[in-house]
Design a protein around this motif. Structure first.
Motif, PDB file in Angstrom:
ATOM      1  N   ASP A  53      97.159  47.886 -51.201  1.00  0.00           N
ATOM      2  CA  ASP A  53      96.638  49.277 -51.133  1.00  0.00           C
ATOM      3  C   ASP A  53      94.899  49.123 -50.684  1.00  0.00           C
ATOM      4  O   ASP A  53      93.792  48.230 -50.662  1.00  0.00           O
ATOM      5  CB  ASP A  53      97.242  50.418 -51.255  1.00  0.00           C
ATOM      6  CG  ASP A  53      96.807  50.346 -52.606  1.00  0.00           C
ATOM      7  OD1 ASP A  53      95.752  49.779 -53.495  1.00  0.00           O
ATOM      8  OD2 ASP A  53      97.490  51.387 -53.421  1.00  0.00           O
ATOM      9  N   ALA A  54      94.293  50.351 -51.099  1.00  0.00           N
ATOM     10  CA  ALA A  54      93.074  50.729 -50.603  1.00  0.00           C
ATOM     11  C   ALA A  54      92.213  49.650 -51.816  1.00  0.00           C
ATOM     12  O   ALA A  54      92.729  49.328 -52.981  1.00  0.00           O
ATOM     13  CB  ALA A  54      92.777  51.688 -50.748  1.00  0.00           C
ATOM     14  N   ASP A  82      93.820  52.416 -46.323  1.00  0.00           N
ATOM     15  CA  ASP A  82      94.200  52.800 -47.338  1.00  0.00           C
ATOM     16  C   ASP A  82      95.443  52.311 -46.710  1.00  0.00           C
ATOM     17  O   ASP A  82      96.868  53.260 -46.444  1.00  0.00           O
ATOM     18  CB  ASP A  82      93.687  53.916 -48.001  1.00  0.00           C
ATOM     19  CG  ASP A  82      94.703  54.539 -49.034  1.00  0.00           C
ATOM     20  OD1 ASP A  82      95.209  53.175 -50.020  1.00  0.00           O
ATOM     21  OD2 ASP A  82      94.840  55.350 -50.293  1.00  0.00           O
ATOM     22  N   GLU A  84      99.556  51.308 -46.868  1.00  0.00           N
ATOM     23  CA  GLU A  84     100.062  52.108 -48.043  1.00  0.00           C
ATOM     24  C   GLU A  84     101.683  51.557 -47.877  1.00  0.00           C
ATOM     25  O   GLU A  84     102.448  51.801 -48.781  1.00  0.00           O
ATOM     26  CB  GLU A  84     100.146  53.755 -47.702  1.00  0.00           C
ATOM     27  CG  GLU A  84      99.049  54.210 -48.523  1.00  0.00           C
ATOM     28  CD  GLU A  84      98.671  54.248 -49.847  1.00  0.00           C
ATOM     29  OE1 GLU A  84      99.923  54.109 -50.585  1.00  0.00           O
ATOM     30  OE2 GLU A  84      97.593  54.104 -50.484  1.00  0.00           O
ATOM     31  N   ASP A  98      98.431  52.944 -42.293  1.00  0.00           N
ATOM     32  CA  ASP A  98      97.118  53.136 -43.014  1.00  0.00           C
ATOM     33  C   ASP A  98      96.368  54.331 -43.072  1.00  0.00           C
ATOM     34  O   ASP A  98      96.245  54.882 -41.930  1.00  0.00           O
ATOM     35  CB  ASP A  98      95.789  52.230 -42.085  1.00  0.00           C
ATOM     36  CG  ASP A  98      94.933  52.236 -42.666  1.00  0.00           C
ATOM     37  OD1 ASP A  98      94.149  52.540 -43.676  1.00  0.00           O
ATOM     38  OD2 ASP A  98      93.696  51.226 -42.209  1.00  0.00           O
ATOM     39  N   GLY A 100      97.070  56.500 -46.315  1.00  0.00           N
ATOM     40  CA  GLY A 100      96.617  56.169 -47.367  1.00  0.00           C
ATOM     41  C   GLY A 100      95.303  57.478 -47.231  1.00  0.00           C
ATOM     42  O   GLY A 100      94.399  57.433 -47.131  1.00  0.00           O
ATOM     43  N   GLU A 143     101.778  58.350 -47.882  1.00  0.00           N
ATOM     44  CA  GLU A 143     102.579  56.688 -49.173  1.00  0.00           C
ATOM     45  C   GLU A 143     103.790  56.033 -47.780  1.00  0.00           C
ATOM     46  O   GLU A 143     104.176  54.800 -48.035  1.00  0.00           O
ATOM     47  CB  GLU A 143     102.087  56.566 -50.168  1.00  0.00           C
ATOM     48  CG  GLU A 143     100.705  56.905 -50.616  1.00  0.00           C
ATOM     49  CD  GLU A 143     100.518  57.120 -52.279  1.00  0.00           C
ATOM     50  OE1 GLU A 143     101.945  56.155 -52.900  1.00  0.00           O
ATOM     51  OE2 GLU A 143      99.621  57.264 -52.568  1.00  0.00           O
TER      52      GLU A 143
END
Length: 269
Positions: A53-54, A82, A84, A98, A100, A143
């Motif tokens: 993730d991020a 981000d 997820e 993407d 998050g 998420e």
């Protein structure tokens, strides 16, 4: 998506135990991937696809049956704002979510389509499906998502209620459609990953210490049917879930100082 017989045999060999209804560790995830946020298998290969993730690379990683990295693909035309969750279609294409939004200030979200990643060498370009939230919906953190009937369904991550939105599987810009919401029971109700069974009859939502099994729903209002909480008796930062068949799921958690960084099997019966 379902595993073929060979991979299922390998998984059974790794566990060598009864796993129905229990969270059973299968293997350690690669040590270099500490923040795995999703897991997905397509219908066209036995590779297990994962992302981080991020704050991590814009790479899609493929793991073999021994849970070792066999593919490391840079998605060269997009950033990892981000990432997820992952989902896939019946043709074997992978989609990266993407979306998050920990700060809950994000206005633009994206899904990246990677065509037949098993054929890529070290890099690939993604097609972009971008979207904004419905006009009257405040910015939320997401998420989890999956693809169903050529549309993406995303579940918000919130401790008070879980909201469900829908975006068409079409390259271009979209405004998401609001479907419904639910107040999940319990102290910990943040949804970190989701999947739907191949027959479209079962949805699973992941949390750090449990999952929710959704069934008997009407159309695509997945909250309209039965919602059953299934506890793990084990808490960690679980971020990825993938349905193998109607009875089993794969689960991943992130690596912390003393725990996590594992691939698990869980029986839904």
């Amino acid at each position: 998506m379902q595993f073929n017989t060979t991979l299922l045999f390998i998984i059974f060999f790794l566990t060598n135990s009864c796993y129905s209804g229990k969270l059973t560790p299968l293997a350690d995830l690669p040590s270099g991937l500490k923040e795995i946020s999703a897991i997905e298998k397509t219908s066209k290969s036995d590779i297990l696809w994962v992302i981080e993730d991020a704050g991590n690379n814009n790479h899609l990683y493929g793991l073999d049956a021994k849970v070792k990295i066999t593919k490391d693909i840079e998605i060269e035309n997009v950033q990892n704002i981000d990432w997820e969750d992952l989902t896939s279609d019946t043709d074997g294409n992978i989609y990266i979510g993407d979306f998050g939004n920990n700060s809950k200030k994000r206005k633009n979200f994206a899904i990246y389509k990677v065509s037949h990643p098993e054929n890529a060498e070290s890099s690939a370009k993604a097609e972009v499906i971008s979207f904004k939230l419905p006009k009257d919906m405040k910015s939320e953190d997401f998420e989890s998502f999956f693809l169903y009937n050529d549309a993406f369904y995303m579940f918000s991550k919130d401790h008070k209620k879980c909201e469900l939105i829908k975006v068409p599987n079409q390259v271009g810009d979209h405004v998401a459609e609001y479907i419904s919401e639910v107040k999940l029971k319990g102290k910990k109700t943040k949804v970190t990953s989701a999947d739907i069974s191949q027959d479209g009859k079962t949805v699973v939502l992941l949390n750090h210490d449990k999952l929710w099994k959704l069934s008997d729903f009407t159309s695509d209002d997945f909250f309209s049917g039965t919602i059953e909480a299934m506890a793990f008796e084990h808490e960690s930062q679980k971020e990825g879930i993938n349905i193998l068949d109607s009875n089993e799921v794969l689960i991943t958690d992130e690596k912390t100082k003393h725990e996590g960084g594992k691939l698990y099997l869980f029986g839904l019966d």
